[in-house]
Motif scaffolding. Structure first.
Motif, PDB file in Angstrom:
ATOM      1  N   ILE A  41      10.842  13.726  -7.812  1.00 48.27           N
ATOM      2  CA  ILE A  41      12.030  13.492  -8.612  1.00 48.27           C
ATOM      3  C   ILE A  41      11.644  12.678  -9.839  1.00 48.27           C
ATOM      4  CG2 ILE A  41      13.445  13.546  -6.547  1.00 48.27           C
ATOM      5  CD1 ILE A  41      13.530  10.318  -8.208  1.00 48.27           C
ATOM      6  N   ASP A  42      12.463  12.755 -10.864  1.00 50.76           N
ATOM      7  CA  ASP A  42      12.260  11.991 -12.091  1.00 50.76           C
ATOM      8  C   ASP A  42      13.138  10.748 -12.007  1.00 50.76           C
ATOM      9  OD1 ASP A  42      12.269  10.882 -14.615  1.00 50.76           O
ATOM     10  OD2 ASP A  42      12.423  12.810 -15.671  1.00 50.76           O
ATOM     11  N   PRO A  43      12.560   9.554 -11.786  1.00 47.44           N
ATOM     12  CA  PRO A  43      13.384   8.346 -11.647  1.00 47.44           C
ATOM     13  C   PRO A  43      14.279   8.097 -12.866  1.00 47.44           C
ATOM     14  CG  PRO A  43      11.132   7.912 -10.970  1.00 47.44           C
ATOM     15  CD  PRO A  43      11.137   9.262 -11.620  1.00 47.44           C
ATOM     16  N   GLY A  44      13.824   8.529 -14.041  1.00 44.19           N
ATOM     17  CA  GLY A  44      14.641   8.338 -15.239  1.00 44.19           C
ATOM     18  C   GLY A  44      15.908   9.154 -15.228  1.00 44.19           C
ATOM     19  N   LYS A  45      15.881  10.315 -14.558  1.00 41.42           N
ATOM     20  CA  LYS A  45      17.055  11.181 -14.465  1.00 41.42           C
ATOM     21  C   LYS A  45      17.798  10.991 -13.149  1.00 41.42           C
ATOM     22  CE  LYS A  45      15.124  14.886 -17.358  1.00 41.42           C
ATOM     23  NZ  LYS A  45      14.705  16.319 -17.375  1.00 41.42           N
ATOM     24  N   ALA A  46      17.139  10.385 -12.155  1.00 48.41           N
ATOM     25  CA  ALA A  46      17.707  10.165 -10.816  1.00 48.41           C
ATOM     26  C   ALA A  46      17.920  11.490 -10.078  1.00 48.41           C
ATOM     27  CB  ALA A  46      19.005   9.370 -10.879  1.00 48.41           C
ATOM     28  N   TYR A  47      17.128  12.511 -10.426  1.00 47.89           N
ATOM     29  CA  TYR A  47      17.147  13.762  -9.646  1.00 47.89           C
ATOM     30  C   TYR A  47      15.886  14.557  -9.928  1.00 47.89           C
ATOM     31  CZ  TYR A  47      18.815  16.036 -13.963  1.00 47.89           C
ATOM     32  OH  TYR A  47      18.955  16.486 -15.236  1.00 47.89           O
ATOM     33  N   ILE A 105       5.628   4.573  -7.833  1.00 49.57           N
ATOM     34  CA  ILE A 105       5.578   5.114  -6.479  1.00 49.57           C
ATOM     35  C   ILE A 105       6.245   6.488  -6.483  1.00 49.57           C
ATOM     36  CG2 ILE A 105       6.228   4.792  -4.065  1.00 49.57           C
ATOM     37  CD1 ILE A 105       4.285   2.725  -5.055  1.00 49.57           C
ATOM     38  N   PRO A 106       5.542   7.550  -6.111  1.00 50.24           N
ATOM     39  CA  PRO A 106       6.167   8.883  -6.142  1.00 50.24           C
ATOM     40  C   PRO A 106       7.283   8.998  -5.114  1.00 50.24           C
ATOM     41  CG  PRO A 106       3.990   8.991  -5.131  1.00 50.24           C
ATOM     42  CD  PRO A 106       4.136   7.607  -5.684  1.00 50.24           C
ATOM     43  N   ILE A 107       8.393   9.570  -5.550  1.00 51.76           N
ATOM     44  CA  ILE A 107       9.542   9.815  -4.675  1.00 51.76           C
ATOM     45  C   ILE A 107       9.772  11.322  -4.634  1.00 51.76           C
ATOM     46  CG2 ILE A 107      12.003   9.401  -4.300  1.00 51.76           C
ATOM     47  CD1 ILE A 107      11.709   6.838  -5.949  1.00 51.76           C
ATOM     48  N   THR A 108       9.851  11.866  -3.434  1.00 54.57           N
ATOM     49  CA  THR A 108      10.092  13.297  -3.289  1.00 54.57           C
ATOM     50  C   THR A 108      11.407  13.527  -2.559  1.00 54.57           C
ATOM     51  OG1 THR A 108       8.935  13.519  -1.167  1.00 54.57           O
ATOM     52  CG2 THR A 108       7.619  13.730  -3.166  1.00 54.57           C
ATOM     53  N   ARG A 109      12.017  14.646  -2.848  1.00 52.82           N
ATOM     54  CA  ARG A 109      13.220  15.071  -2.140  1.00 52.82           C
ATOM     55  C   ARG A 109      12.864  16.226  -1.211  1.00 52.82           C
ATOM     56  NH1 ARG A 109      15.016  17.012  -7.126  1.00 52.82           N
ATOM     57  NH2 ARG A 109      16.873  15.709  -7.044  1.00 52.82           N
ATOM     58  N   LEU A 110      13.658  16.414  -0.200  1.00 54.66           N
ATOM     59  CA  LEU A 110      13.463  17.550   0.680  1.00 54.66           C
ATOM     60  C   LEU A 110      14.050  18.805   0.044  1.00 54.66           C
ATOM     61  CD1 LEU A 110      14.292  16.012   4.168  1.00 54.66           C
ATOM     62  CD2 LEU A 110      12.061  16.391   3.129  1.00 54.66           C
ATOM     63  N   THR A 111      13.286  19.868   0.035  1.00 53.63           N
ATOM     64  CA  THR A 111      13.761  21.145  -0.491  1.00 53.63           C
ATOM     65  C   THR A 111      13.681  22.207   0.597  1.00 53.63           C
ATOM     66  OG1 THR A 111      11.552  21.679  -1.355  1.00 53.63           O
ATOM     67  CG2 THR A 111      13.097  20.579  -2.850  1.00 53.63           C
ATOM     68  N   ASP A 112      13.935  21.787   1.812  1.00 52.46           N
ATOM     69  CA  ASP A 112      13.946  22.701   2.945  1.00 52.46           C
ATOM     70  C   ASP A 112      14.982  23.802   2.700  1.00 52.46           C
ATOM     71  OD1 ASP A 112      14.011  23.929   5.368  1.00 52.46           O
ATOM     72  OD2 ASP A 112      14.760  22.215   6.495  1.00 52.46           O
ATOM     73  N   GLU A 157       4.435  17.367  -3.942  1.00 55.04           N
ATOM     74  CA  GLU A 157       5.344  18.350  -4.510  1.00 55.04           C
ATOM     75  C   GLU A 157       6.782  17.863  -4.386  1.00 55.04           C
ATOM     76  OE1 GLU A 157       4.229  21.683  -2.088  1.00 55.04           O
ATOM     77  OE2 GLU A 157       2.819  22.434  -3.612  1.00 55.04           O
ATOM     78  N   ASN A 158       7.678  18.492  -5.183  1.00 57.39           N
ATOM     79  CA  ASN A 158       9.109  18.181  -5.164  1.00 57.39           C
ATOM     80  C   ASN A 158       9.405  16.749  -5.603  1.00 57.39           C
ATOM     81  OD1 ASN A 158       9.696  20.813  -4.020  1.00 57.39           O
ATOM     82  ND2 ASN A 158       8.911  19.981  -2.091  1.00 57.39           N
ATOM     83  N   LYS A 198       0.817  -1.219   0.000  1.00 55.68           N
ATOM     84  CA  LYS A 198       0.000   0.000   0.000  1.00 55.68           C
ATOM     85  C   LYS A 198       0.850   1.268   0.000  1.00 55.68           C
ATOM     86  CE  LYS A 198      -3.719  -2.340   2.508  1.00 55.68           C
ATOM     87  NZ  LYS A 198      -4.512  -2.378   3.771  1.00 55.68           N
ATOM     88  N   LEU A 199       2.129   1.109  -0.305  1.00 55.34           N
ATOM     89  CA  LEU A 199       3.027   2.259  -0.296  1.00 55.34           C
ATOM     90  C   LEU A 199       2.572   3.308  -1.304  1.00 55.34           C
ATOM     91  CD1 LEU A 199       5.685   3.264   1.013  1.00 55.34           C
ATOM     92  CD2 LEU A 199       6.901   2.259  -0.930  1.00 55.34           C
ATOM     93  N   ARG A 200       2.459   4.562  -0.846  1.00 51.12           N
ATOM     94  CA  ARG A 200       1.944   5.636  -1.695  1.00 51.12           C
ATOM     95  C   ARG A 200       2.916   6.795  -1.858  1.00 51.12           C
ATOM     96  NH1 ARG A 200      -3.819   7.020   0.803  1.00 51.12           N
ATOM     97  NH2 ARG A 200      -4.040   8.133  -1.168  1.00 51.12           N
ATOM     98  N   LEU A 201       3.957   6.856  -0.995  1.00 54.66           N
ATOM     99  CA  LEU A 201       4.868   7.988  -1.055  1.00 54.66           C
ATOM    100  C   LEU A 201       6.185   7.616  -0.385  1.00 54.66           C
ATOM    101  CD1 LEU A 201       5.412  11.090  -1.504  1.00 54.66           C
ATOM    102  CD2 LEU A 201       4.544  11.432   0.830  1.00 54.66           C
ATOM    103  N   ILE A 202       7.299   8.006  -1.026  1.00 60.54           N
ATOM    104  CA  ILE A 202       8.625   7.872  -0.428  1.00 60.54           C
ATOM    105  C   ILE A 202       9.222   9.266  -0.334  1.00 60.54           C
ATOM    106  CG2 ILE A 202      10.937   6.910  -0.673  1.00 60.54           C
ATOM    107  CD1 ILE A 202       9.716   4.663  -2.335  1.00 60.54           C
ATOM    108  N   VAL A 203       9.675   9.610   0.856  1.00 61.53           N
ATOM    109  CA  VAL A 203      10.352  10.892   1.081  1.00 61.53           C
ATOM    110  C   VAL A 203      11.814  10.588   1.365  1.00 61.53           C
ATOM    111  CG1 VAL A 203      10.444  13.005   2.437  1.00 61.53           C
ATOM    112  CG2 VAL A 203       8.238  11.870   2.045  1.00 61.53           C
ATOM    113  N   ASN A 204      12.694  11.172   0.582  1.00 59.69           N
ATOM    114  CA  ASN A 204      14.124  10.951   0.753  1.00 59.69           C
ATOM    115  C   ASN A 204      14.690  11.956   1.740  1.00 59.69           C
ATOM    116  OD1 ASN A 204      16.561   9.524  -0.123  1.00 59.69           O
ATOM    117  ND2 ASN A 204      17.188  11.507  -0.926  1.00 59.69           N
TER     118      ASN A 204
END
Length: 318
Positions: A312-318, A91-98, A309-310, A67-73
């Motif tokens: 990442i594009d898994p194809g670009k790895a960023y 699965i959406p992966i987001t990065r921190l943009t603090d 929000e924020n 049931k994973l819906r979001l990964i925050v790196n």
């Protein structure tokens, strides 16, 4: 978006060998009081997990999280989360943009660049030898600084260096425009940027295209005696070639926060080189008290069926 009056279904899994779980849990619960937050050592049923807050999770970590819906790196670099066998696609992966992370990185880069620009390594060695060894300071505009990687963190660092009066060039894969920075793009321009850098600062993401991009041939293009700063990823650089060029004096000094293998083995010759400053991958880290707001907002967005929000594009790895 405040989470104090909102709810999120499902549990959050936390994994990091560097970050304190209780600190992050406290910060997240301040935003989402009802969130079920579980440490990786006590996940229970993986099917309960809807969200993951992670830094370099081991292979198989996501197995069973149906049931994973979001990964925050937990950081800016997301190379450890792409092309994994334990993650289904989509699965959406987001990065921190603090913004605190960008300020922290800019502060480290400014420290490292100014340390080289003001010849501080020379004075450190003179002090150890008990010598009064004067060197006349150079004008900032005479010191050419190149920043490789003009993403969120790199752009802030390049801007701050430019404000100090340095001649700053920037390089990225795609064209960028930054006030006060001479921006270059594409592999065809990379060698020229390197060849004209008295101080080279590496802030690139690690992708299949950038892995090993700073090989021996490119490092040799640096002017003799140039300074080298890496705050990105060790795998971007041929570390053996870098070590050899530091020993020969072709590269005069280095500030290294990242390495091919971390922790850097105690037997590695870099530890014993007087012209190298080593720090343990801490140039920029996520601050729980400020980053938790962004994480909570994305959890609530996903819970409401919205895109986070924020991304990442898994194809670009960023």
């Amino acid at each position: 978006m405040s989470g104090k009056h909102s709810t999120a279904s499902g549990a959050l899994a936390f994994y990091s060998q560097l970050d304190d779980f209780e600190t992050w849990k406290h910060a997240l619960l301040a935003q989402l009081p009802g969130l079920d937050i579980r440490h990786s050592s006590a996940l229970g049923d993986p099917a309960d997990i809807h969200y993951a807050l992670v830094w370099k999770p081991p292979a198989g970590f996501f197995d069973g999280m149906l049931k994973l819906r979001l990964i925050v790196n937990l950081g800016a670099g997301v190379d450890s989360l792409v092309n994994r066998a334990d993650l289904p696609p989509g699965i959406p992966i987001t990065r921190l943009t603090d913004p605190q992370m960008a300020r922290m990185m800019a502060g480290y880069v400014l420290f490292a660049a100014l340390r080289h620009a003001r010849d501080i390594p020379h004075f450190e060695q003179a002090q150890r030898q008990g010598k009064w060894s004067y060197r006349h300071p150079r004008s900032p505009d005479e010191i050419r600084i190149a920043v490789l990687g003009l993403g969120q963190l790199g752009a802030v660092a390049a801007t701050e260096l430019s404000r100090l009066g340095h001649a700053v060039s920037g390089w990225s894969r795609s064209p960028k425009k930054i006030d006060g920075v001479h921006c270059h793009a594409g592999l065809a321009t990379l060698d020229t940027v390197i060849a004209n850098a008295d101080i080279l600062i590496v802030m690139l993401p690690l992708t299949p295209e950038t892995r090993g991009i700073l090989n021996r041939e490119r490092l040799l293009r640096l002017p003799r005696g140039a300074a080298f700063i890496n705050v990105a990823r060790g795998a971007l650089v041929d570390q053996a070639a870098l070590t050899e060029l530091l020993a020969s004096g072709h590269i005069g000094t280095a500030t290294l926060d990242v390495f091919e293998q971390e922790p850097l083995p105690a037997t590695d010759p870099l530890w014993r080189m007087p012209n190298v400053l080593i720090t343990p991958h801490l140039a920029s880290v996520a601050i729980p008290s400020s980053a938790a707001r962004q994480i909570a907002s994305n959890i609530l967005r996903v819970s409401a069926g919205q895109a986070p929000e924020n991304l990442i594009d898994p194809g670009k790895a960023y």
